[in-house]
Scaffold this active site. Structure first.
Site, mmCIF file in Angstrom:
data_model
loop_
_atom_site.group_PDB
_atom_site.id
_atom_site.type_symbol
_atom_site.label_atom_id
_atom_site.label_comp_id
_atom_site.label_asym_id
_atom_site.label_seq_id
_atom_site.Cartn_x
_atom_site.Cartn_y
_atom_site.Cartn_z
ATOM 1 N N ASP A 1 0.861 -1.183 0.000
ATOM 2 C CA ASP A 1 0.000 0.000 0.000
ATOM 3 C C ASP A 1 0.895 1.230 0.000
ATOM 4 O O ASP A 1 1.615 1.487 0.971
ATOM 5 C CB ASP A 1 -0.894 -0.035 1.248
ATOM 6 N N HIS A 2 0.825 2.004 -1.087
ATOM 7 C CA HIS A 2 1.736 3.146 -1.224
ATOM 8 C C HIS A 2 1.420 4.255 -0.239
ATOM 9 O O HIS A 2 2.209 5.203 -0.091
ATOM 10 C CB HIS A 2 1.674 3.692 -2.658
ATOM 11 N N ARG A 3 0.299 4.165 0.469
ATOM 12 C CA ARG A 3 -0.007 5.177 1.481
ATOM 13 C C ARG A 3 0.825 4.981 2.739
ATOM 14 O O ARG A 3 1.091 5.948 3.462
ATOM 15 C CB ARG A 3 -1.495 5.122 1.848
#
Length: 475
Positions: free
Chosen positions: A445-447
């Site tokens: 998850d790039h967040r």
């Protein structure tokens, strides 16, 4: 005087909203004890037996095998307070409470009062059919008071195409497949042990039925499981085109579809991958298993070693052991590692969870993986064993593929994928050699992190695979 109480389908945990009736364990007229299992249901996460909190005589069942019921819908009614058939005066009421000692109040799977289980007796109210819901009936004399002898495990008694009789089949999936295609199981000869009917036997019967019906005029037909449209007009001398089959997305398949769709729509995922030389890891595993001797306990699996490597990597990169609270716009870093691993079963893809994997060694993790895998294959995993994961390990190499870009198991933040370990040309110590090579992929998850953190995690895993001694520095 008997009191007729209604037992509704309880919430089986983890927010499940519906369940499919797989098999009734009691019939109308049976005497049931408190907390005795009365029906086997399949939820989106597991197959479980539901116990009834009341003791008495079953007066009605609601729902046929194969039908779905929402949580809170009536399952059955029980006449409490009499060992004979219930009187005609009371009506089922969801608001009535059982008298003291007649009910446990525990309707969740796995809970009970510990009351002694009464022997099962059949009391058939006059004029009452086994399948019809009955609110009350006139008193009737009990039939043979001797306990009903249970059927053998390999025989399921139920209705097939409108006819009653014993069927040599164990798997609910086989029975459901036969119902979908209107196959009479009693007309089949099982190829399993002691004549047990397997899925392959039903598949063969379906193919034979399709070949026999290909020359007849196609019809529009609607069943509970599929909708087949009428075939278009064909010219003389040409075979009718095969009709499309519609398969409902429900149960485990429906739950997987919902979770994957939600993952794709909510999580901005990215994937990075690397090839690693697993020759030293395989040699280390062989040495571990050789040191244990022929009777030194279970062997350490490659999956267990990779799981232990993952827990060490997550200790270094805790960003990937987290989830995102979208409402609060916060990243929640989780204190412990509950490691999920993907397992393919007859019911579909499931992800059992190894609790507190960060506190276990490779041998302990391997033993728990083996235990959960066996439960998954037999369909006995509970909802609690399939939820609560914080990171997932996906060994898709067992399917003979090298690489993949897995979808994150929502609401987790990352998944490590492992391809097959294959001999390949590899430059080792400056020379070309044949080595055991594996492709590792990390979807994240790039967040929760950027590429540097994800790359650092994957590189550490690859270093431990190539040089297992690296892991010793963190143990």
């Amino acid at each position: 005087m008997a009191q007729v109480l209604e037992f509704k389908l309880p919430d089986l945990g983890e927010g499940l909203t519906e369940a499919e009736i797989v098999r009734w364990l009691v019939e109308v007229g049976d005497v049931v004890a408190i907390d005795q299992p009365v029906v086997e249901v399949e939820t989106a996460k597991a197959m479980v037996e539901v116990p009834c909190p009341y003791g008495g005589v079953v007066t009605a069942r609601f729902g046929e095998e194969g039908s779905e019921l929402p949580v809170g819908a009536p399952l059955l009614t029980v006449a409490v307070g009499a060992t004979e058939a219930p009187s005609a005066s009371p009506e089922p009421s969801a608001d009535e409470e059982p008298s003291a000692g007649s009910g446990s109040g525990n309707v969740l799977v796995g809970y009970g009062t510990g009351a002694p289980v009464a022997r099962r007796r059949r009391i058939r109210p006059a004029g009452v059919g086994a399948a019809a819901p009955v609110a009350a009936a006139a008193p009737a004399a009990a039939v043979d008071p001797a306990p009903v002898r249970p059927a053998p495990v390999a025989v399921a008694v139920g209705e097939v195409n409108g006819r009653q009789g014993p069927v040599a089949v164990v798997s609910p999936l086989v029975r459901r497949l036969a119902r979908q295609h209107e196959i009479d199981l009693r007309q089949l000869t099982g190829s399993g042990p002691d004549g047990l009917i397997l899925r392959a036997d039903v598949d063969s019967a379906i193919r034979r039925a399709g070949e026999a019906g290909s020359a007849t005029e196609p019809e529009a037909r609607t069943t509970a499981e599929s909708v087949v449209a009428a075939a278009p007009t064909v010219h003389a001398g040409t075979a009718a085109p095969a009709a499309a089959e519609r398969i409902p997305l429900r149960g485990v398949r429906g739950a997987v579809a919902d979770k994957l769709s939600r993952s794709r729509s909510e999580i901005p995922d990215a994937t990075c991958w690397v090839d690693a030389d697993a020759t030293e890891l395989m040699a280390a595993r062989a040495a571990m298993n050789a040191a244990s001797g022929p009777s030194g306990g279970p062997k350490v699996s490659v999956l267990a070693l990779l799981a232990r490597i993952c827990t060490a990597a997550l200790a270094r990169y805790p960003e990937l052991n987290s989830t995102v609270d979208t409402a609060a716009r916060e990243i929640v870093r989780l204190p412990g590692v509950h490691l999920g691993f993907a397992a393919q079963t007859e019911r579909g893809l499931v992800v059992p969870v190894v609790r507190d994997a960060h506190t276990r060694n490779a041998e302990s993790i391997g033993a728990e993986i083996a235990r959960l895998t066996e439960l998954a294959r037999t369909g006995k995993l509970s909802p609690a064993q399939l939820t609560g994961g914080t990171f997932t390990l996906n060994n898709y190499g067992v399917f003979g593929v090298d690489g993949s870009t897995p979808i994150i198991n929502h609401p987790e933040a990352a998944m490590l994928g492992v391809g097959r370990i294959m001999p390949k040309p590899w430059v080792h110590n400056g020379e070309l050699a044949v080595r055991q090579v594996v492709q590792l992929s990390l979807t994240f998850d790039h967040r929760v992190c950027d590429g540097g953190t994800a790359g650092g995690f994957l590189r550490y895993v690859a270093d431990c695979v190539e040089q297992p001694a690296v892991l010793l520095r963190t143990l």
